[in-house]
Motif scaffolding. Structure first.
Motif, PDB file in Angstrom:
ATOM      1  N   ALA A 178      38.891  33.755  38.280  1.00  0.00           N
ATOM      2  CA  ALA A 178      37.706  34.529  38.675  1.00  0.00           C
ATOM      3  C   ALA A 178      37.917  35.176  40.039  1.00  0.00           C
ATOM      4  O   ALA A 178      37.555  36.340  40.250  1.00  0.00           O
ATOM      5  N   MET A 179      38.517  34.440  40.967  1.00  0.00           N
ATOM      6  CA  MET A 179      38.734  34.977  42.312  1.00  0.00           C
ATOM      7  C   MET A 179      39.801  36.067  42.323  1.00  0.00           C
ATOM      8  O   MET A 179      39.748  36.981  43.146  1.00  0.00           O
ATOM      9  N   ASP A 180      40.749  35.993  41.406  1.00  0.00           N
ATOM     10  CA  ASP A 180      41.747  37.066  41.289  1.00  0.00           C
ATOM     11  C   ASP A 180      41.054  38.390  40.949  1.00  0.00           C
ATOM     12  O   ASP A 180      41.367  39.443  41.525  1.00  0.00           O
ATOM     13  N   ILE A 181      40.109  38.333  40.008  1.00  0.00           N
ATOM     14  CA  ILE A 181      39.374  39.541  39.623  1.00  0.00           C
ATOM     15  C   ILE A 181      38.500  40.017  40.782  1.00  0.00           C
ATOM     16  O   ILE A 181      38.419  41.228  41.063  1.00  0.00           O
ATOM     17  N   PHE A 182      37.843  39.077  41.468  1.00  0.00           N
ATOM     18  CA  PHE A 182      37.004  39.459  42.605  1.00  0.00           C
ATOM     19  C   PHE A 182      37.831  40.151  43.692  1.00  0.00           C
ATOM     20  O   PHE A 182      37.415  41.176  44.247  1.00  0.00           O
ATOM     21  N   GLU A 183      38.999  39.603  43.981  1.00  0.00           N
ATOM     22  CA  GLU A 183      39.863  40.217  45.001  1.00  0.00           C
ATOM     23  C   GLU A 183      40.257  41.638  44.614  1.00  0.00           C
ATOM     24  O   GLU A 183      40.221  42.556  45.440  1.00  0.00           O
ATOM     25  N   LYS A 184      40.664  41.828  43.364  1.00  0.00           N
ATOM     26  CA  LYS A 184      41.056  43.164  42.910  1.00  0.00           C
ATOM     27  C   LYS A 184      39.890  44.137  43.049  1.00  0.00           C
ATOM     28  O   LYS A 184      40.052  45.279  43.505  1.00  0.00           O
ATOM     29  N   ASN A 185      38.692  43.682  42.670  1.00  0.00           N
ATOM     30  CA  ASN A 185      37.540  44.561  42.744  1.00  0.00           C
ATOM     31  C   ASN A 185      37.075  44.793  44.175  1.00  0.00           C
ATOM     32  O   ASN A 185      36.569  45.875  44.494  1.00  0.00           O
ATOM     33  N   LEU A 186      37.246  43.797  45.039  1.00  0.00           N
ATOM     34  CA  LEU A 186      36.854  43.984  46.436  1.00  0.00           C
ATOM     35  C   LEU A 186      37.775  45.007  47.112  1.00  0.00           C
ATOM     36  O   LEU A 186      37.312  45.861  47.878  1.00  0.00           O
ATOM     37  N   LYS A 187      39.064  44.934  46.817  1.00  0.00           N
ATOM     38  CA  LYS A 187      40.000  45.929  47.348  1.00  0.00           C
ATOM     39  C   LYS A 187      39.599  47.325  46.871  1.00  0.00           C
ATOM     40  O   LYS A 187      39.596  48.289  47.648  1.00  0.00           O
ATOM     41  N   ALA A 188      39.246  47.420  45.584  1.00  0.00           N
ATOM     42  CA  ALA A 188      38.841  48.710  45.037  1.00  0.00           C
ATOM     43  C   ALA A 188      37.528  49.184  45.669  1.00  0.00           C
ATOM     44  O   ALA A 188      37.396  50.359  46.029  1.00  0.00           O
ATOM     45  N   PHE A 189      36.579  48.282  45.822  1.00  0.00           N
ATOM     46  CA  PHE A 189      35.276  48.629  46.403  1.00  0.00           C
ATOM     47  C   PHE A 189      35.433  49.203  47.807  1.00  0.00           C
ATOM     48  O   PHE A 189      34.770  50.171  48.178  1.00  0.00           O
ATOM     49  N   LEU A 190      36.336  48.612  48.579  1.00  0.00           N
ATOM     50  CA  LEU A 190      36.529  49.026  49.969  1.00  0.00           C
ATOM     51  C   LEU A 190      37.315  50.326  50.099  1.00  0.00           C
ATOM     52  O   LEU A 190      37.183  51.039  51.098  1.00  0.00           O
ATOM     53  N   ARG A 191      38.137  50.631  49.061  1.00  0.00           N
ATOM     54  CA  ARG A 191      39.036  51.788  49.196  1.00  0.00           C
ATOM     55  C   ARG A 191      38.875  52.825  48.093  1.00  0.00           C
ATOM     56  O   ARG A 191      38.837  54.020  48.360  1.00  0.00           O
ATOM     57  N   HIS A 192      38.809  52.351  46.838  1.00  0.00           N
ATOM     58  CA  HIS A 192      38.719  53.279  45.706  1.00  0.00           C
ATOM     59  C   HIS A 192      37.723  52.710  44.685  1.00  0.00           C
ATOM     60  O   HIS A 192      38.125  52.174  43.653  1.00  0.00           O
ATOM     61  N   PRO A 193      36.420  52.826  44.945  1.00  0.00           N
ATOM     62  CA  PRO A 193      35.401  52.202  44.079  1.00  0.00           C
ATOM     63  C   PRO A 193      35.504  52.599  42.608  1.00  0.00           C
ATOM     64  O   PRO A 193      35.137  51.815  41.729  1.00  0.00           O
ATOM     65  N   GLU A 194      36.030  53.785  42.342  1.00  0.00           N
ATOM     66  CA  GLU A 194      36.115  54.245  40.945  1.00  0.00           C
ATOM     67  C   GLU A 194      37.108  53.429  40.128  1.00  0.00           C
ATOM     68  O   GLU A 194      37.102  53.487  38.888  1.00  0.00           O
ATOM     69  N   SER A 195      37.972  52.653  40.798  1.00  0.00           N
ATOM     70  CA  SER A 195      38.986  51.877  40.078  1.00  0.00           C
ATOM     71  C   SER A 195      38.568  50.426  39.837  1.00  0.00           C
ATOM     72  O   SER A 195      39.374  49.614  39.380  1.00  0.00           O
ATOM     73  N   MET A 196      37.321  50.081  40.117  1.00  0.00           N
ATOM     74  CA  MET A 196      36.838  48.716  39.862  1.00  0.00           C
ATOM     75  C   MET A 196      36.870  48.411  38.360  1.00  0.00           C
ATOM     76  O   MET A 196      36.643  49.302  37.537  1.00  0.00           O
ATOM     77  N   ILE A 197      37.156  47.159  38.020  1.00  0.00           N
ATOM     78  CA  ILE A 197      37.278  46.754  36.621  1.00  0.00           C
ATOM     79  C   ILE A 197      36.123  45.850  36.205  1.00  0.00           C
ATOM     80  O   ILE A 197      35.358  45.363  37.036  1.00  0.00           O
ATOM     81  N   ASN A 198      36.011  45.644  34.911  1.00  0.00           N
ATOM     82  CA  ASN A 198      35.015  44.720  34.318  1.00  0.00           C
ATOM     83  C   ASN A 198      33.577  45.113  34.638  1.00  0.00           C
ATOM     84  O   ASN A 198      32.719  44.254  34.894  1.00  0.00           O
ATOM     85  N   ALA A 199      33.282  46.408  34.614  1.00  0.00           N
ATOM     86  CA  ALA A 199      31.912  46.855  34.835  1.00  0.00           C
ATOM     87  C   ALA A 199      31.018  46.399  33.692  1.00  0.00           C
ATOM     88  O   ALA A 199      31.398  46.432  32.521  1.00  0.00           O
ATOM     89  N   VAL A 200      29.812  45.970  34.039  1.00  0.00           N
ATOM     90  CA  VAL A 200      28.815  45.541  33.057  1.00  0.00           C
ATOM     91  C   VAL A 200      27.828  46.684  32.822  1.00  0.00           C
ATOM     92  O   VAL A 200      27.366  47.316  33.767  1.00  0.00           O
ATOM     93  N   ASP A 201      27.519  46.948  31.558  1.00  0.00           N
ATOM     94  CA  ASP A 201      26.504  47.942  31.220  1.00  0.00           C
ATOM     95  C   ASP A 201      25.140  47.289  31.447  1.00  0.00           C
ATOM     96  O   ASP A 201      24.707  46.440  30.657  1.00  0.00           O
ATOM     97  N   VAL A 202      24.459  47.666  32.513  1.00  0.00           N
ATOM     98  CA  VAL A 202      23.193  46.993  32.857  1.00  0.00           C
ATOM     99  C   VAL A 202      22.095  47.298  31.850  1.00  0.00           C
ATOM    100  O   VAL A 202      21.110  46.545  31.768  1.00  0.00           O
ATOM    101  N   LYS A 203      22.238  48.369  31.073  1.00  0.00           N
ATOM    102  CA  LYS A 203      21.250  48.661  30.029  1.00  0.00           C
ATOM    103  C   LYS A 203      21.396  47.697  28.858  1.00  0.00           C
ATOM    104  O   LYS A 203      20.408  47.242  28.277  1.00  0.00           O
ATOM    105  N   LYS A 204      22.641  47.364  28.513  1.00  0.00           N
ATOM    106  CA  LYS A 204      22.914  46.466  27.385  1.00  0.00           C
ATOM    107  C   LYS A 204      22.915  44.989  27.814  1.00  0.00           C
ATOM    108  O   LYS A 204      22.696  44.110  27.003  1.00  0.00           O
ATOM    109  N   GLY A 205      23.268  44.738  29.076  1.00  0.00           N
ATOM    110  CA  GLY A 205      23.289  43.363  29.566  1.00  0.00           C
ATOM    111  C   GLY A 205      24.604  42.659  29.347  1.00  0.00           C
ATOM    112  O   GLY A 205      24.714  41.441  29.458  1.00  0.00           O
ATOM    113  N   TYR A 206      25.668  43.435  29.056  1.00  0.00           N
ATOM    114  CA  TYR A 206      26.995  42.829  28.903  1.00  0.00           C
ATOM    115  C   TYR A 206      28.049  43.889  29.083  1.00  0.00           C
ATOM    116  O   TYR A 206      27.757  45.079  29.114  1.00  0.00           O
TER     117      TYR A 206
END
Length: 320
Positions: free
Chosen positions: A292-320
């Motif tokens: 879980a922390m491996d995924i968080f680290e990858k997404n935090l790096k993306a959030f800070l530098r290239h937000p468009e490359s974040m992975i595992n986005a959840v569709d908030v309309k569908k809930g998954y």
């Protein structure tokens, strides 16, 4: 005002993980809490929330005016306040993909403990009885139907294929997927379970799937079949399952998730001989938090530098 993004964690983390993240991301500020109750005093300054997800309320979202991203590190998101999250345009990501291996192994455990008469021989051991009257069966060639042929379902199909079992999958549109011999769509549940020796439920909980596994599905199954639930408890009409087990419509149930958790002491599942109960542990393993922390680290790096490359986005309309 802090010019660095503030990350508030509502989850218990080992000191080594906290130290690693603090050192790896000096451009962010981490506030480590052990629960949502403790974290609430910091929500007003949170840009990022690291959470189990089901501990959040609409009030928590309202109390976090700066919140941009929620990282959910548990599987269950059906209690998340998605409407409030959607209204504020907050991004949600999860740890999709890390549950596959432990849940696939749990499924193998469930199948083999039934086929090899595990409960029977454990009871004999406790009573110091030496008897070979209960004959184990082989699983090769048996049919496994997996309801929910996503990433976890695919990993599960891959695992049972190692035992030369036939795999049937169900996904929304009935699209082909790796390690499945045949596929059905979401409207064909009865057809999909009809020839199954083992039915494995991995469906997420949505408006469409709530109580979708009911008496009609159990009636469509073989009397010798085993129902294994590692998805969400509320996708199953529990009373219909109890009736099916009592009436012999199906042979056995291995249940890891329930409508109400913890399972109440007076619940009939505890006393039923043809039910195996485990306390929602199918996705848990020693490798869970590191993955879980491996995924968080990858997404935090993306959030800070290239937000468009974040992975595992959840569709908030569908809930998954």
């Amino acid at each position: 005002m802090n010019d660095k993004p503030v990350i508030v964690s509502t989850t218990k983390m080992k000191s080594a993980i906290k130290e690693h993240l603090n050192q790896s991301f000096p451009e962010a500020v981490f506030i480590w809490s052990k629960s949502i109750e403790e974290a609430r005093r910091y929500l007003h300054e949170a840009d990022i929330l690291l959470t189990y997800g089901e501990d959040l309320t609409e009030e928590d979202i309202d109390a976090a005016p700066q919140l941009q991203w929620i990282m959910v590190i548990s599987a269950g998101m059906d209690k998340m306040p998605f409407k409030a999250i959607e209204q504020k345009g907050i991004k949600v990501t999860n740890v999709k993909g890390i549950h596959g291996k432990p849940m696939a192994e749990y499924t193998i455990f469930a199948i083999l403990q039934h086929a090899r008469q595990g409960k029977h021989y454990y009871k004999q051991e406790q009573q110091k009885i030496w008897s070979r009257r209960a004959v184990p069966v082989e699983v090769e060639g048996r049919n496994v139907t997996i309801l929910g042929a996503g990433s976890i379902g695919t990993e599960t199909a891959k695992a049972v294929k190692r035992f030369d079992m036939h795999t049937t999958g169900v996904n929304t549109k009935g699209e082909a997927a790796s390690f499945f011999d045949e596929m059905y769509n979401a409207s064909q549940l009865k057809e999909a379970v009809a020839s199954a020796d083992y039915v494995v439920n991995i469906l997420p909980l949505t408006e469409e799937t709530e109580n979708v596994i009911d008496k009609y599905i159990f009636e469509a199954m073989k009397e010798e079949s085993v129902f294994i639930n590692i998805g969400r408890g509320a996708t199953v009409q529990e009373q219909d399952l109890i009736d099916a087990l009592k009436q012999g419509a199906i042979h056995h149930a291995v249940l890891d998730v329930f409508n109400q958790e913890p399972l109440g002491e007076s619940h009939p599942f505890w006393e039923m001989e043809n039910v195996t109960v485990t306390p929602h542990i199918s996705g848990i393993s020693s490798g869970y938090v590191p993955r879980a922390m491996d995924i968080f680290e990858k997404n935090l790096k993306a959030f800070l530098r290239h937000p468009e490359s974040m992975i595992n986005a959840v569709d908030v309309k569908k809930g998954y």
